[in-house]
Design a protein around this motif. Structure first.
Motif, PDB file in Angstrom:
ATOM      1  N   UNK A   1      64.960  -0.713 -55.591  1.00  0.00           N
ATOM      2  CA  UNK A   1      64.567   0.462 -56.379  1.00  0.00           C
ATOM      3  C   UNK A   1      65.540   1.620 -56.194  1.00  0.00           C
ATOM      4  N   UNK A   2      65.863   1.953 -54.943  1.00  0.00           N
ATOM      5  CA  UNK A   2      66.743   3.083 -54.665  1.00  0.00           C
ATOM      6  C   UNK A   2      68.216   2.708 -54.841  1.00  0.00           C
ATOM      7  N   UNK A   3      69.010   3.706 -55.162  1.00  0.00           N
ATOM      8  CA  UNK A   3      70.454   3.541 -55.288  1.00  0.00           C
ATOM      9  C   UNK A   3      71.138   4.673 -54.524  1.00  0.00           C
ATOM     10  N   UNK A   4      72.411   4.495 -54.242  1.00  0.00           N
ATOM     11  CA  UNK A   4      73.194   5.544 -53.615  1.00  0.00           C
ATOM     12  C   UNK A   4      73.151   6.792 -54.500  1.00  0.00           C
ATOM     13  N   UNK A   5      72.900   7.939 -53.890  1.00  0.00           N
ATOM     14  CA  UNK A   5      72.806   9.193 -54.630  1.00  0.00           C
ATOM     15  C   UNK A   5      71.393   9.604 -54.964  1.00  0.00           C
ATOM     16  N   UNK A   6      70.419   8.697 -54.797  1.00  0.00           N
ATOM     17  CA  UNK A   6      69.026   9.057 -55.058  1.00  0.00           C
ATOM     18  C   UNK A   6      68.536  10.072 -54.030  1.00  0.00           C
ATOM     19  N   UNK A   7      67.575  10.877 -54.428  1.00  0.00           N
ATOM     20  CA  UNK A   7      67.060  11.940 -53.582  1.00  0.00           C
ATOM     21  C   UNK A   7      65.844  11.485 -52.766  1.00  0.00           C
ATOM     22  N   UNK A   8      65.718  12.082 -51.588  1.00  0.00           N
ATOM     23  CA  UNK A   8      64.596  11.812 -50.682  1.00  0.00           C
ATOM     24  C   UNK A   8      63.979  13.156 -50.311  1.00  0.00           C
ATOM     25  N   UNK A   9      62.654  13.228 -50.368  1.00  0.00           N
ATOM     26  CA  UNK A   9      61.975  14.468 -49.983  1.00  0.00           C
ATOM     27  C   UNK A   9      60.951  14.144 -48.893  1.00  0.00           C
ATOM     28  N   UNK A  10      61.052  14.853 -47.763  1.00  0.00           N
ATOM     29  CA  UNK A  10      60.199  14.614 -46.595  1.00  0.00           C
ATOM     30  C   UNK A  10      59.389  15.878 -46.306  1.00  0.00           C
ATOM     31  N   UNK A  11      58.102  15.713 -46.062  1.00  0.00           N
ATOM     32  CA  UNK A  11      57.261  16.865 -45.724  1.00  0.00           C
ATOM     33  C   UNK A  11      56.119  16.422 -44.794  1.00  0.00           C
ATOM     34  N   UNK A  12      55.467  17.423 -44.211  1.00  0.00           N
ATOM     35  CA  UNK A  12      54.287  17.148 -43.389  1.00  0.00           C
ATOM     36  C   UNK A  12      54.604  16.999 -41.918  1.00  0.00           C
ATOM     37  N   UNK A  13      53.705  16.332 -41.207  1.00  0.00           N
ATOM     38  CA  UNK A  13      53.846  16.152 -39.770  1.00  0.00           C
ATOM     39  C   UNK A  13      53.140  14.886 -39.343  1.00  0.00           C
ATOM     40  N   UNK A  14      53.840  14.035 -38.628  1.00  0.00           N
ATOM     41  CA  UNK A  14      53.227  12.789 -38.149  1.00  0.00           C
ATOM     42  C   UNK A  14      52.077  13.118 -37.203  1.00  0.00           C
ATOM     43  N   UNK A  15      50.887  12.528 -37.412  1.00  0.00           N
ATOM     44  CA  UNK A  15      49.770  12.769 -36.506  1.00  0.00           C
ATOM     45  C   UNK A  15      50.147  12.448 -35.060  1.00  0.00           C
ATOM     46  N   UNK A  16      49.753  13.320 -34.159  1.00  0.00           N
ATOM     47  CA  UNK A  16      50.055  13.115 -32.748  1.00  0.00           C
ATOM     48  C   UNK A  16      51.340  13.776 -32.299  1.00  0.00           C
ATOM     49  N   UNK A  17      52.087  14.386 -33.235  1.00  0.00           N
ATOM     50  CA  UNK A  17      53.340  15.039 -32.874  1.00  0.00           C
ATOM     51  C   UNK A  17      53.226  16.553 -32.999  1.00  0.00           C
TER      52      UNK A  17
END
Length: 290
Positions: free
Chosen positions: A274-290
């Motif tokens: 599905x993903x290709x070089x140049x595709x965007x990634x968005x990360x948010x939030x907080x892993x439980x326990x951290x």
């Protein structure tokens, strides 16, 4: 009663988990979750690893040859991704049928099952949690509200519309959405989900998966960590040494990764398509326990 040998292994694993949490986490009150152990005896399909090391530093980028890319990473052993719940050691030793203890996700599990939300385990709570665990093939199904049960509920809740809360920005191009709160990931193009959602494992407290916008800058199907010598199949790097990649072990561990987004082999393989070089990634939030 459980055999002396298995009990000794359980005690050793419990000790490792406790020591690891104490050595690497910032000073804080003891986290009951880190005192939990896998609730089934060890077997060839499910190594009792406390984590799978990932790449800490950015890898050396090169163009894989056609011959290298033609090799598909080997499949995981049968049972590798079995849903094994983490429970208190005493529950395993006693072979508890229905836990009387409140798990670390008690309130969240009660809320999800529409039970009385009081954070206290009751006979009715145990019965309802056990029924869910049995339906989802979570082992051992003893009604303990542990991290695996909670993670499964998060995946089910994400359903076909994982971005119902509008936490992941909608763009005309593909965006790989990494929800640390629920430990699920998916890919959307516009408002359409084109991959997932699937369960994942993100970084631990001292090596968190970095939040914000990133870009897939290198893909290596048969990558091996240059730091640890461990396989990282279908690796898609998006920030320094952080990547989506498969692991040959459970992704439902109490302790997180070293920053990468860990997936099952099947999910990592599907994401590779599905993903290709140049595709965007968005990360948010907080892993439980951290």
């Amino acid at each position: 009663m459980i055999s002396t040998r298995i009990a000794a292994v359980l005690l050793a694993v419990a000790s490792l988990l406790s020591c690891t949490g104490a050595a690497r986490a910032a000073p804080a009150p003891p986290d009951r979750q880190t005192q939990l152990v896998p609730g089934v005896p060890p077997g060839p399909y499910q190594p009792w690893q406390i984590d799978t090391p990932d790449q800490l530093l950015a890898p050396t980028v090169y163009e894989p040859t056609a011959a290298e890319d033609a090799v598909e990473p080997p499949d995981a052993a049968v049972g590798t991704y079995a849903l094994v719940e983490y429970v208190p050691l005493e529950e395993v030793v006693a072979r508890t049928a229905c836990s009387k203890l409140a798990g670390p996700y008690q309130r969240a599990v009660e809320r999800w099952l529409k039970l009385k939300v009081d954070g206290k385990q009751s006979a009715a709570d145990c019965k309802a949690v056990r029924a869910f665990q049995q339906a989802q093939k979570i082992q051992p199904a003893i009604g303990f509200a542990g991290p695996v049960t909670w993670a499964r509920m998060q995946l089910i809740s994400a359903g076909k519309n994982p971005n119902a809360g509008k936490k992941c920005p909608v763009r005309a191009y593909r965006v790989a959405c990494v929800d640390l709160d629920r430990q699920v990931t998916w890919v959307q193009k516009g408002a359409k989900v084109v991959f997932g959602p699937v369960s994942m494992r993100s970084g631990r407290a001292v090596h968190p998966t970095r939040k914000g916008w990133h870009t897939v800058y290198w893909r290596h199907k048969n990558h091996v960590s240059t730091l640890y010598g461990t396989p990282m199949p279908y690796a898609q790097f998006f920030d320094g040494g952080e990547a989506f990649h498969a692991v040959y072990g459970t992704i439902h561990t109490v302790i997180g990764s070293m920053g990468c987004v860990n997936l099952t082999l099947g999910d990592a393989r599907a994401l590779w398509g599905v993903l290709k070089k140049g595709d965007k990634v968005y990360v948010w939030g907080r892993r439980p326990g951290t």
